[in-house]
Design an enzyme around this catalytic site. Structure first.
Site, PDB file in Angstrom:
ATOM      1  N   ARG A  34       0.826  -1.212   0.000  1.00  0.00           N
ATOM      2  CA  ARG A  34       0.000   0.000   0.000  1.00  0.00           C
ATOM      3  C   ARG A  34       0.866   1.271   0.000  1.00  0.00           C
ATOM      4  O   ARG A  34       0.459   2.280  -0.579  1.00  0.00           O
ATOM      5  CB  ARG A  34      -0.932  -0.011   1.212  1.00  0.00           C
ATOM      6  CG  ARG A  34      -2.157  -0.874   0.971  1.00  0.00           C
ATOM      7  CD  ARG A  34      -3.064  -0.866   2.156  1.00  0.00           C
ATOM      8  NE  ARG A  34      -4.369  -1.390   1.829  1.00  0.00           N
ATOM      9  CZ  ARG A  34      -5.212  -1.914   2.714  1.00  0.00           C
ATOM     10  NH1 ARG A  34      -4.860  -1.983   3.985  1.00  0.00           N
ATOM     11  NH2 ARG A  34      -6.392  -2.347   2.344  1.00  0.00           N
ATOM     12  N   LYS A 199     -17.665 -14.868   6.255  1.00  0.00           N
ATOM     13  CA  LYS A 199     -19.122 -14.758   6.427  1.00  0.00           C
ATOM     14  C   LYS A 199     -19.907 -14.540   5.145  1.00  0.00           C
ATOM     15  O   LYS A 199     -19.526 -13.725   4.308  1.00  0.00           O
ATOM     16  CB  LYS A 199     -19.412 -13.565   7.346  1.00  0.00           C
ATOM     17  CG  LYS A 199     -19.019 -13.796   8.775  1.00  0.00           C
ATOM     18  CD  LYS A 199     -19.691 -12.755   9.652  1.00  0.00           C
ATOM     19  CE  LYS A 199     -18.980 -12.648  10.969  1.00  0.00           C
ATOM     20  NZ  LYS A 199     -18.444 -11.327  11.224  1.00  0.00           N
ATOM     21  N   GLY A 349      -7.967  -6.782   0.617  1.00  0.00           N
ATOM     22  CA  GLY A 349      -7.964  -7.496   1.892  1.00  0.00           C
ATOM     23  C   GLY A 349      -7.150  -8.775   1.865  1.00  0.00           C
ATOM     24  O   GLY A 349      -6.022  -8.808   1.357  1.00  0.00           O
ATOM     25  N   GLY A 372     -13.142  -3.706   1.402  1.00  0.00           N
ATOM     26  CA  GLY A 372     -14.474  -3.175   1.726  1.00  0.00           C
ATOM     27  C   GLY A 372     -14.972  -2.219   0.655  1.00  0.00           C
ATOM     28  O   GLY A 372     -16.132  -2.292   0.222  1.00  0.00           O
TER      29      GLY A 372
HETATM   30  P1  AMP Z   1     -13.358 -12.215   4.964  1.00  0.00           P
HETATM   31  O1  AMP Z   1     -12.836 -11.070   5.778  1.00  0.00           O
HETATM   32  O2  AMP Z   1     -14.804 -12.479   5.154  1.00  0.00           O
HETATM   33  O3  AMP Z   1     -12.920 -12.140   3.523  1.00  0.00           O
HETATM   34  O4  AMP Z   1     -12.662 -13.497   5.584  1.00  0.00           O
HETATM   35  C1  AMP Z   1     -11.311 -13.767   5.508  1.00  0.00           C
HETATM   36  C2  AMP Z   1     -11.016 -14.840   6.484  1.00  0.00           C
HETATM   37  O5  AMP Z   1     -11.771 -15.987   6.176  1.00  0.00           O
HETATM   38  C3  AMP Z   1      -9.578 -15.266   6.517  1.00  0.00           C
HETATM   39  O6  AMP Z   1      -9.023 -14.904   7.756  1.00  0.00           O
HETATM   40  C4  AMP Z   1      -9.653 -16.771   6.355  1.00  0.00           C
HETATM   41  O7  AMP Z   1      -8.815 -17.459   7.250  1.00  0.00           O
HETATM   42  C5  AMP Z   1     -11.071 -17.079   6.691  1.00  0.00           C
HETATM   43  N1  AMP Z   1     -11.482 -18.362   6.136  1.00  0.00           N
HETATM   44  C6  AMP Z   1     -11.369 -18.793   4.874  1.00  0.00           C
HETATM   45  N2  AMP Z   1     -11.790 -20.077   4.781  1.00  0.00           N
HETATM   46  C7  AMP Z   1     -12.179 -20.467   5.997  1.00  0.00           C
HETATM   47  C8  AMP Z   1     -12.687 -21.673   6.541  1.00  0.00           C
HETATM   48  N3  AMP Z   1     -12.881 -22.735   5.785  1.00  0.00           N
HETATM   49  N4  AMP Z   1     -12.979 -21.709   7.857  1.00  0.00           N
HETATM   50  C9  AMP Z   1     -12.775 -20.629   8.608  1.00  0.00           C
HETATM   51  N5  AMP Z   1     -12.304 -19.447   8.159  1.00  0.00           N
HETATM   52  C10 AMP Z   1     -11.995 -19.371   6.872  1.00  0.00           C
END
Ligand code: AMP
Length: 390
Positions: A34, A199, A349, A372
Site C-alpha cells: 500500500r 461470512k 484485503g 471493503g
Molecule cells: P473475509 O474477511 O470475510 O474475507 O474473511 C477472511 C477470512 O476468512 C480469513 O481470515 C480466512 O482465514 C477465513 N477463512 C477462509 N476459509 C475459511 C474456513 N474454511 N474456515 C474458517 N475461516 C476461513
C-alpha cells in the site's frame, strides 16, 4: 470526479489522504504494497513543487493500549526509503507542533502526520467525521487529494471532512482502482465471480448484485459451508452463518446452474495448524470436523470454470490461508490464474495479502488495495469518500 491532473496544485500546500494501512508486527512492516501504491501521487506532488502533508490511518484505536502499536512512525521510515527523500514524522494529529512544522515547510517538503485514528480515542472524532476535526485538518493546506481507495466507503474526518472544506480531487491510485472496477460494469464474458472468506452476510450484497451479470459464482472458504448446509449437507463444526441460510437456499434455488460449491474439502478437529487433517467428500464430514480448505476435486472443478473465463473477480480466500496447511487451494488457484493470464481482479484485503505472500512468477491483472471499498462499489453503493469530492 476531479482528477489530480485537472487540478491546479503547482506550488501549493497539498493534503494527501493516503492508504498506508499496512500490516506491522513489532514495528516491522510485513507488506509495503500500500505504501508503494501511494508513491505515484506523492511523486507527482513533489514534481509540482508542492508542500506535502500526508494523513493516513493505521489499524483501529479503541483504547489507550492501541496507540503505541498503531503509530505511523515505521511507515514514515519506509516511505522515506521508498521515496529516497526525507519525510518528517509528526507524532501528533493536531496542535502547535504540527502547525509549526507545517508553517515552516518549503517546496517539496513532506510531513506525515500521526495515525488519524488516534483521534478516535476521544469520542471517535475521526471515524464519526467530527466537523471541527475535518475543518482543522483542512486548515493546514490549500488543496485536498484523496488517494485512499481503501477508505472510500467510509465517511471519516480525514476524507469526507477535509473534502467538505477544501478544493478536492482524487489521486492516481483511486483513479486506477475505479477504472478497473468500471470495466466490470460490462465485463468480457464468461465472467466468473469467486468468493471466499468467513461470512456469507458480508457478501450478500455482492452476490445479489452480480448473480445476474456473472456466468458463474464459485463459492469456497468459510462461507461455503452455509451454502452446503442450505443444500442439506452435514457440515460438522465448520463455520456456519445461521442467519444467512435462508438467503443461501433462495439463491441456490433460483440460480442453481450458476452457483458452484466445493465437492470435497480438507477437514480437521481444531481450528489450528497443528492437528492432522484429512480430505473428504462433502457427504462425509463427521460431527466433530470442520472444513478448512478445498480438496483436490474442488480445486479441479473451480479451475475448469476459471479456464473458460475472460474476466474473474475474486474476493476472499477459499481456505484458512493464514495456516500453512490450508493455504494450498488459495495459492493453487492464484497460480492457475496468473500462469494462464486470466484477466483477474483481486478484491483487496485477505486475498491480496495471500497474493503478495505467494510471490508468483506472473502478475495478476489488478490487485486492489481496498476490500471493503471494492465490495461496496460492486454492490452498487455510493462511496462517501467519492461523493464528497464530486
Ligand atoms: P473475509 O474477511 O470475510 O474475507 O474473511 C477472511 C477470512 O476468512 C480469513 O481470515 C480466512 O482465514 C477465513 N477463512 C477462509 N476459509 C475459511 C474456513 N474454511 N474456515 C474458517 N475461516 C476461513
Amino acid at each position: 470526479m476531479k482528477s489530480i491532473e485537472s487540478m491546479n496544485i503547482k506550488n501549493k500546500k497539498v493534503i494527501i489522504r493516503c492508504d498506508l494501512n499496512v500490516p506491522i508486527i513489532d514495528g516491522k512492516i510485513l507488506d509495503n504494497n500500500r505504501i508503494k501504491e501511494s508513491l505515484q501521487t506523492i511523486n507527482y506532488c513533489i514534481d509540482n513543487n508542492c508542500k506535502i502533508i500526508i494523513l493516513a490511518h493505521l489499524g483501529r484505536i479503541k483504547e489507550e493500549k492501541d496507540l503505541k502499536k498503531n503509530t505511523l512512525k515505521p511507515v514514515s521510515i519506509e516511505l522515506s526509503k521508498l521515496l529516497d527523500k526525507e519525510v518528517t514524522f509528526i507524532d501528533k494529529t493536531r496542535g502547535k507542533k504540527l502547525e509549526t512544522a507545517v508553517s515552516n515547510m518549503k517546496s517539496k517538503d513532506i510531513i506525515l502526520v500521526e495515525n488519524t485514528r488516534y483521534e478516535d480515542l476521544d469520542g471517535k472524532k475521526e471515524s464519526n467525521n467530527d466537523k471541527e476535526l475535518g475543518k482543522y485538518w483542512a486548515s493546514l493546506g490549500e488543496v485536498f487529494i484523496n488517494d485512499a481507495f481503501g477508505t472510500l466507503h467510509r465517511a471519516h474526518a480525514s476524507n469526507v471532512g477535509i473534502a467538505s472544506n477544501l478544493p478536492s480531487c482524487v489521486g492516481f491510485l483511486i483513479e486506477k482502482e475505479l477504472k478497473v472496477l468500471k470495466e466490470l460494469d460490462k465485463p468480457e464474458k464468461p465472467f466468473v465471480v469467486m468468493l471466499g472468506g468467513a461470512k456469507v452476510k458480508d457478501k450478500i450484497g455482492v452476490i445479489k448484485k452480480l448473480v445476474t451479470k456473472a456466468d458463474y459464482i464459485l463459492i469456497g472458504g468459510g462461507m461455503s459451508y452455509t451454502f452446503l448446509k442450505a443444500e442439506g449437507y452435514e457440515i460438522g463444526t465448520s463455520l456456519l452463518d445461521k442467519d444467512s441460510i435462508d438467503f443461501c437456499t433462495e439463491v441456490l434455488k433460483k440460480y442453481e446452474d450458476k452457483i458452484v460449491l466445493p465437492v470435497d474439502i480438507a477437514v480437521t478437529n481444531e481450528f489450528s495448524n497443528d492437528e492432522e487433517y484429512r480430505t473428504v467428500d462433502i457427504t462425509d464430514i463427521k460431527d466433530n470436523e470442520m472444513g478448512m480448505d478445498l480438496g483436490p476435486k474442488s480445486r479441479k472443478l473451480f479451475k475448469s470454470y476459471l479456464s473458460k473465463a475472460k474476466t474473474v473477480i475474486w474476493n476472499g480466500p477459499v481456505g484458512v490461508y493464514e495456516f500453512s496447511k490450508y493455504k494450498k487451494s488459495t495459492d493453487s488457484l492464484l497460480k492457475y490464474l496468473t500462469d494462464n493470464n486470466i484477466r483477474t481482479i483481486l478484491g483487496g484485503g485477505d486475498i491480496v495479502a495471500a497474493y503478495n505472500n505467494a510471490k508468483l512468477k506472473n502478475k495478476v491483472y489488478h490487485a486492489s488495495t481496498g476490500g471493503g471499498a471494492t465490495l461496496e462499489y460492486l454492490e452498487g453503493k455510493k462511496l462517501p469518500g467519492l461523493e464528497a469530492i464530486k
